[in-house]
Design an enzyme around this catalytic site. Structure first.
Site, PDB file in Angstrom:
ATOM      1  CB  CYS A 339      -0.964  -0.033   1.172  1.00  0.00           C
ATOM      2  SG  CYS A 339      -2.325   1.141   1.018  1.00  0.00           S
ATOM      3  CG  HIS A 445      -3.571  -3.475   3.440  1.00  0.00           C
ATOM      4  ND1 HIS A 445      -2.416  -3.177   4.121  1.00  0.00           N
ATOM      5  CD2 HIS A 445      -4.030  -2.298   2.928  1.00  0.00           C
ATOM      6  CE1 HIS A 445      -2.180  -1.878   4.042  1.00  0.00           C
ATOM      7  NE2 HIS A 445      -3.139  -1.327   3.328  1.00  0.00           N
TER       8      HIS A 445
END
Length: 490
Positions: A339, A445
Site C-alpha cells: 500500500c 493488504h
C-alpha cells in the site's frame, strides 16, 4: 450452554473498561466474544470510537481492526455498526474521521468536543441496532473512564455504559506496577452513580505467585465494594494481533531463527496487525527497523502501509533508511512494499488535491502515484501472475485481502518508453515487480493472513484465527472466578 438470555431488543451488554491504554481491553473483549459465542449465544462486539491506523474493510466501509477480530471471535459478520467512529491519526494534532465506515470531511475539520456531540446519535443508534439483533453485546471502552478532562464530551466510556446499562469489568496492567492504585484511583474519579456499573476488577499480565497479591484484593474490595474477579497471567504468544500492531521478540514464535524480516517502523505506520501470522511461524523473526542498523542482516525488508506516505517517506530519508533499503535491493535482497510502502517504492508521489503531499520516491520500481480525493476501500480477491526471484513461490497463487488507500499507481510513462518496465503481477494495477524480481509492491493488504500465500512462502501453516480465539476463551475460563462470566449476563 446458556439459554436464558437475550430476548429480542434486550441484549445483555458486558463492557471492558481499562485503567490505561494498553491495559488489555481489546484482548479481553475478544476473549469474551468467543467465550459467550461458545455458550450458544448470538454475540456482537462494539466500540463507539476507536483511534487507530489499523483498519479492516467490511460491509459498508472500514472499522478498527480490533472490532473486526472481535466480530470473528463472536462468529458474527463484521459491519460498520460495531465501530461507528474511527479516528485515523495523520499528524499529532489531526485525524481523519471515519463515521459509519466512510470518511467524513466535515467531522475531520471539527474540534474534538464538537465532533463528539455530532457523532453521538449515530453511535447510539448503531449500538441499539446491535442490541436488538443479538443476545450479548461485548463493548470495549477506550483509554480510561477517569480521564476527567474529557468526561464531559465522553462518547466511548461511561456514556456508552449508561446507555447500554452495561455490566463493566475494569482491567489494569499489573506488569506496569501500581495496579491497585490505578484501580482505586479510576473508581474514585468516576461519578458515584457510575461506580455501580463496575462488577469486577481484573488484574492482567501478572507474573509470579498470585498468593503474594494478598491482602491487596481484599483491602481494595473493602474500599470499593468491588471484587477482583480474575488474575490473568502474562501471555506473550497468544496469537492475537496487538491493537496498535506492536510486536517484540517476546511475542515472536520461539525456536531457531531461519528468516529475519525487518519492518520499517515509520511514524504513521498503518495496518501492522496483518503481520501477526508471521509471528506464529516457527523460525521467523520480525524486527522493527528505525535505523539502518536495524535492517542489517535481514532477509526481507518490508515497507508497510502508511497514513501519511509523503511524511513517512521524508522520515525514512532522514534516518538514512532510504540508502539502506536501496543497498539491500542492490544486493538482490527481497523488498516488499504494501500500500503506502508500494507508493514509496516508485519514482514520484504527485498530489494535485492536497491529500498527502508531493515528493520523490525511492526509485526501486518505475511507477508514479497520483493521490486522489476519493479513497479506495474494498475487499479484493486476486491471483498472482508469474513472478521471479525471491517472490517466485507466489506465482499463480490466489489470495484474498483488502484495499484501503488514497491514490492510484501506474507505470512511469517516460521510463517505460525507454525500456524500464514495472512488471504487473496482479490484475487491475494491484501489484508490480521489478525486472530483477527481488522488489515487489502491492496494494493488497492481508497477504500474510491468506493461508495459500503463507504456505507458498513458508511451507508452513500458521495457527488459524479460530484456534487463537478458542485459546483466549480457554484462558479466561481458567482464570476468572467460577460463575462470574455467566453472572454478567444474567
Amino acid at each position: 450452554m446458556i439459554t436464558s438470555v437475550g430476548r429480542s431488543g434486550q441484549a445483555r451488554c458486558v463492557m471492558v473498561l481499562g485503567t490505561t491504554s494498553g491495559a488489555g481491553k481489546s484482548w479481553l473483549a475478544t476473549a469474551l466474544c468467543r467465550w459467550y459465542a461458545r455458550q450458544g449465544l448470538e454475540v456482537a462486539p462494539f466500540k463507539a470510537q476507536n483511534m487507530s491506523n489499523n483498519a479492516r474493510v467490511v460491509a459498508g466501509g472500514e472499522i478498527g481492526s480490533a472490532q473486526y477480530f472481535q466480530a470473528l471471535a463472536a462468529r458474527a459478520e463484521p459491519d460498520v455498526r460495531m465501530n461507528p467512529l474511527l479516528l485515523k491519526p495523520e499528524r499529532d494534532t489531526h485525524s481523519q474521521v471515519v463515521l459509519m465506515g466512510r470518511v467524513s470531511a466535515e467531522l475531520s475539520l471539527l474540534p474534538w468536543r464538537g465532533r463528539s456531540e455530532r457523532a453521538w446519535p449515530q453511535i447510539a443508534h448503531a449500538l441499539d441496532e446491535l442490541r436488538a439483533e443479538n443476545e450479548v453485546v461485548v463493548i470495549e471502552g477506550a483509554g480510561s473512564p477517569a480521564e476527567i478532562n474529557l468526561m464531559a464530551s465522553d462518547i466511548v466510556n461511561l456514556r456508552v455504559a449508561r446507555h447500554a446499562d452495561a455490566r463493566c469489568l475494569l482491567v489494569t496492567d499489573i506488569d506496569r506496577g501500581g495496579a491497585f492504585a490505578h484501580l482505586y484511583g479510576t473508581w474514585a474519579l468516576m461519578p458515584e452513580a457510575d461506580r455501580a456499573l463496575i462488577k469486577g476488577f481484573v488484574l492482567n499480565k501478572f507474573r509470579g505467585d498470585a498468593t503474594l497479591l494478598a491482602p491487596a484484593p481484599q483491602q481494595l474490595e473493602e474500599l470499593t465494594g468491588i471484587q477482583t474477579v480474575a488474575t490473568l497471567p502474562m501471555w506473550w504468544q497468544h496469537g492475537l494481533p496487538e491493537e496498535d500492531g506492536v510486536f517484540d521478540d517476546r511475542s515472536t514464535a520461539s525456536g531457531e531463527v531461519t528468516r529475519t524480516i525487518a519492518v520499517i517502523a515509520y511514524p504513521r505506520i498503518s495496518n501492522l496487525d496483518e503481520f501477526q501470522p508471521l509471528k506464529n511461524i516457527a523460525g521467523v523473526r520480525l524486527r522493527w527497523a528505525r535505523s539502518p542498523a536495524d535492517v542489517a542482516g535481514a532477509d526481507w525488508i518490508v515497507l508497510p502501509g502508511s497514513k501519511n506516505t509523503s511524511g513517512d517517506l521524508a522520515w525514512l530519508r532522514a534516518q538514512g533508511l532510504d540508502r539502506a533499503v536501496a543497498a539491500h535491493a542492490g544486493r538482490g535482497g527481497a523488498v516488499l512494499g504494501i500500500c503506502g510502502g508500494l507508493q514509496m517504492l516508485g519514482e514520484a508521489l504527485i498530489d494535485p488535491h492536497g491529500v498527502d503531499g508531493n515528493g520523490p520516491g525511492l526509485g526501486l520500481l518505475p511507477l508514479v502515484t497520483v493521490f486522489a480525493a476519493d479513497k479506495t476501500v474494498q475487499p479484493r480477491e486476486a491471483r498472482f501472475a508469474e513472478l521471479t526471484g525471491p517472490w517466485a513461490a507466489l506465482s499463480d497463487v490466489a489470495v484474498r485481502g483488502y484495499e484501503i488507500h488514497h491514490g492510484q499507481t501506474a507505470p512511469h510513462a517516460a521510463m517505460a518508453a525507454a525500456g524500464d518496465h514495472a512488471m504487473p503481477v496482479m490484475p487491475d494495477e494491484l501489484a508490480w515487480q521489478n525486472a530483477a524480481g527481488n522488489v515487489l509492491g502491492l496494494y493488497l493488504h492481508g497477504l500474510f493472513e491468506d493461508p495459500a500465500a503463507l504456505h507458498a512462502l513458508f511451507g508452513a501453516t500458521a495457527r488459524t484465527l479460530d484456534s487463537v480465539f478458542d485459546g483466549l476463551a480457554d484462558h479466561i475460563d481458567s482464570h476468572f472466578e467460577a460463575g462470574v462470566l455467566r453472572s454478567l449476563i444474567e
